[in-house]
Structure formats: C-alpha cells, structure tokens
Design a protein around this motif. Structure first.
Motif, PDB file in Angstrom:
ATOM      1  N   TYR A 119       2.207 -48.776 -99.672  1.00  0.00           N
ATOM      2  CA  TYR A 119       2.455 -47.333 -99.586  1.00  0.00           C
ATOM      3  C   TYR A 119       3.921 -47.021 -99.883  1.00  0.00           C
ATOM      4  CZ  TYR A 119       3.082 -42.662 -97.663  1.00  0.00           C
ATOM      5  OH  TYR A 119       3.403 -41.338 -97.506  1.00  0.00           O
ATOM      6  N   LEU A 120       4.834 -47.791 -99.288  1.00  0.00           N
ATOM      7  CA  LEU A 120       6.260 -47.566 -99.535  1.00  0.00           C
ATOM      8  C   LEU A 120       6.604 -47.779-101.008  1.00  0.00           C
ATOM      9  CD1 LEU A 120       7.903 -49.285 -96.417  1.00  0.00           C
ATOM     10  CD2 LEU A 120       7.455 -46.848 -96.786  1.00  0.00           C
ATOM     11  N   TYR A 145       9.562 -42.074 -95.543  1.00  0.00           N
ATOM     12  CA  TYR A 145       8.248 -42.554 -95.983  1.00  0.00           C
ATOM     13  C   TYR A 145       7.506 -43.259 -94.840  1.00  0.00           C
ATOM     14  CZ  TYR A 145      10.315 -41.978-100.678  1.00  0.00           C
ATOM     15  OH  TYR A 145      10.933 -41.501-101.797  1.00  0.00           O
ATOM     16  N   VAL A 146       8.235 -43.993 -94.025  1.00  0.00           N
ATOM     17  CA  VAL A 146       7.616 -44.680 -92.891  1.00  0.00           C
ATOM     18  C   VAL A 146       7.026 -43.668 -91.911  1.00  0.00           C
ATOM     19  CG1 VAL A 146       8.046 -46.157 -90.875  1.00  0.00           C
ATOM     20  CG2 VAL A 146       9.054 -46.748 -93.087  1.00  0.00           C
ATOM     21  N   LEU A 151      13.172 -51.995-101.206  1.00  0.00           N
ATOM     22  CA  LEU A 151      12.212 -51.917-100.107  1.00  0.00           C
ATOM     23  C   LEU A 151      12.409 -53.062 -99.127  1.00  0.00           C
ATOM     24  CD1 LEU A 151       9.052 -51.032-102.227  1.00  0.00           C
ATOM     25  CD2 LEU A 151      10.150 -49.550-100.537  1.00  0.00           C
ATOM     26  N   ARG A 182       5.535 -44.696-102.891  1.00  0.00           N
ATOM     27  CA  ARG A 182       6.409 -43.535-102.657  1.00  0.00           C
ATOM     28  C   ARG A 182       7.759 -43.702-103.347  1.00  0.00           C
ATOM     29  NH1 ARG A 182       6.514 -39.780-102.328  1.00  0.00           N
ATOM     30  NH2 ARG A 182       7.183 -38.715-100.430  1.00  0.00           N
ATOM     31  N   VAL A 184      13.288 -44.301 -97.458  1.00  0.00           N
ATOM     32  CA  VAL A 184      12.305 -45.201 -96.845  1.00  0.00           C
ATOM     33  C   VAL A 184      12.003 -44.813 -95.390  1.00  0.00           C
ATOM     34  CG1 VAL A 184      11.912 -47.576 -96.051  1.00  0.00           C
ATOM     35  CG2 VAL A 184      12.616 -47.146 -98.411  1.00  0.00           C
TER      36      VAL A 184
END
Length: 360
Positions: free
Chosen positions: A248-249, A25-26, A197, A252, A22
């Motif tokens: 978006y997270l 991804y951020v 998440l 992904r 994560v």
C-alpha cells in the motif's frame, strides 16, 4: 531501546530517509483497514493491480514483464539460484554485495563462476561473448563502494549474448535513475533506498524469457519458486501472505512521485553538485576516481580511519546519520545516499556542516 531522534537527517544508503508523506499514508492505511486486509480478497487484487500498473508506468517497465513481491532483494538471489540456474551462472562484480550474491549462489549451485573486476574498471573490457544460455548476474549499483554499470554496458552485453538470462541487482538505483529494463531478464531491488520506504519489501521484475526458463526447469521444491509465483501472479496474488502494508505504501508513494525521467534528472543534478562540492578536497575525497563507473546514488568518501571516525561522530551530534563504510572499506570510508526522498535543504545543511569541519 533508544529511538533515533526525530530531528536526525538520514543519509544512510539504506534503510534511508523515507518520503515525507509516509506517516500520512500509514494513518490512511490504518483508517482504511489496510493493516488487516485479506491478501486473497478482491480489495487486495485491486490494490495489487494498481501498484503494478504504477510501477510499470512510472519506471518504464515493458508491459510484457511480470512484477513479483519478495521479502527483500536478498531473497531474489535465492529465487534466481533455485528457479533459473540450470548448470552455470556467471557473476560479474567489483564489490562486497556482488561477492555476497556469488557466495550465496555457490551454496545452491555448483556451477556458479565468479568474474571479479577492480572497482575503478569499466567492465566493458570484460564483457566478451560467453556463447552460453547460462544466467549472467550483474550488480548494477554496488552499494559497498559506490560504483555502477552504465546502461550502455548492459546493452552491449545483451547484443553479444542474446541467449543468456541476464539478472541484475539494482537495489540502490531502482526508482532513482532510468534503467533500460528491456536489456535484462530479471531486475530486483528493495524499497528502503530509492523508493523512500521502510524496509520489508522487495520488487522483482521478470521478462517473458525468464519465465519461460522457469517453466522449462519447473522447479517446485521451494515455496517461493518462480513457477509457483508466476502461477499466482496470473490471479494477481502471491504464494505467501505478503507485506500488504508495504505494498500500500509503495502504491501511495508512486502515485505522488514524478516519473522516473524527472527523478533521474534530479538525481544526476544532485550527484554533479556533490562532485563539484567535494572536488576541491584532497582529504577526505571521493573514493571512486573514474567518473565512468561512479554511482549516481551512493557516494563513498575516503580518508584515514581517525578522520572518518571523527566526521561520523560529529555528524551524529549535529543531527546527520551518515553511512558506515562496508566490508574492507568499513573504517576508511563513509557513504552518502543521493536518493530522491532526501530534501535539497537537508543536502545544503550537510554541505554546510562539512565546511565547518577541520577534517575537510
């Protein structure tokens, strides 16, 4: 403000441990301009299409079902009450969150009816034919006491009540175990549990039957009425400015995660290993004795108040964040999350810590 230590391993049953990638991804999102993406843009539509496609493929969601985003699972209680309940709703529950869902619905709909049952009870004994077109609500995974309703029970209920609109809170199980989506009309969850998440996004899945009911009732008095949400979904958009970063997270994580069948096997294996590990202990012990209703994703452990307080305090000092008890179980239980993002080595460390305690 005191930040949580970076070395703290979270077994809290939500918000819980996030997937390892994560943070990466951020950074990707920031670099790609996702943080300021226009939610009416072509880029958002493309991302939304990709995310929904992944959800359907990875979680075995029938292609005819429609997926919506909400702020949380709790918001879904409100949407269901406003947009799907005409006169009556039935709420089957054995714990605090199912009770909360009923209590909230009752504020909006006079016809809400509670059908509580004991947490050790298999609800199949209660699921007789209702002969109704009411909305019937189940909490598939009751986070407060670590129980669940098996797919076979839901399948049986659908067979007996083919005209009912069935709504299911799967907040602590969706993306962690296989759910038979076609056996209900509305499923919903928040992403801060089995999805791995950060909190701030809910996923709501609706059958054509549910959307037909919403269109027939045509409730348009609220911003997030299901009618309005459905109309926007036809354009792959939302009624409101959504949590674009969270979507978006979600995309992904889904891209990099195994399909639900593989995750289900992992969850079940780890659950069985936890049960085997805890079985020799009589104090503390697993709260739920009846294996037929025991959750595979949330395991509450029961002991006296003093022992629970000591275990939680020592765990935090050792770098483990354990779940508090909830509701009337707050002082006599702690809860351990069994979510996919938790690493096996972290589970092994927690078991080693438990073995070092005189309370075990």
């Amino acid at each position: 403000f005191t930040p949580i230590q970076q070395t703290m391993i979270s077994f809290y049953p939500g918000p819980s441990r996030i997937h390892n990638k994560v943070p990466l991804y951020v950074r990707e999102a920031a670099k790609a301009g996702i943080l300021s993406m226009n939610h009416r843009s072509e880029e958002f539509v493309a991302m939304n299409k990709k995310t929904i496609s992944l959800l359907k493929r990875k979680l075995r969601i029938p292609k005819e079902y429609v997926i919506f985003y909400t702020s949380s699972a709790t918001e879904c209680w409100e949407i269901i009450a406003q947009s799907l309940i005409d006169n009556e709703s039935y709420h089957f529950f054995s714990g605090a969150f199912g009770q909360k869902w009923f209590d909230y619905t009752q504020r909006i709909c006079d016809g809400a009816k509670a059908i509580p049952f004991h947490r050790e009870q298999v609800p199949a004994l209660l699921l007789e034919e209702l002969n109704t077109e009411a909305v019937v609500c189940f909490t598939q995974n009751e986070t407060s006491n670590g129980t669940q309703i098996d797919n076979s029970i839901l399948n049986s209920f659908r067979e007996k009540n083919p005209t009912a609109i069935i709504a299911i809170d799967a907040t602590s199980s969706m993306a962690g175990i296989v759910l038979d989506i076609k056996q209900a009309d509305v499923w919903f969850a928040s992403v801060q549990k089995c999805f791995g998440l950060p909190a701030g996004l809910g996923v709501m899945i609706c059958s054509p039957r549910a959307l037909q009911r919403a269109q027939a009732l045509h409730e348009t008095d609220h911003y997030n009425s299901l009618t309005a949400m459905s109309n926007m979904a036809l354009r792959w958009q939302t009624t409101h400015t959504p949590n674009v970063m969270a979507i978006y997270l979600l995309m992904r994580v889904l891209q990099d995660s195994p399909a639900i069948g593989q995750l289900h096997k992992q969850t079940l294996r780890r659950y069985k290993e936890w049960v085997k590990f805890l079985k020799p202990f009589s104090h503390p012990k697993l709260l739920i004795d009846n294996e037929a209703v025991r959750s595979h994703t949330v395991l509450p452990i029961e002991a006296d108040e003093k022992s629970i307080a000591v275990i939680k305090k020592k765990a935090k000092k050792a770098g483990f964040l354990l779940g508090e008890g909830y509701g009337d179980l707050k002082l006599t239980t702690l809860r351990i999350a069994n979510f996919p993002a938790i690493q096996q080595r972290e589970i092994d460390k927690l078991k080693k810590f438990f073995l070092s305690l005189k309370e075990f």
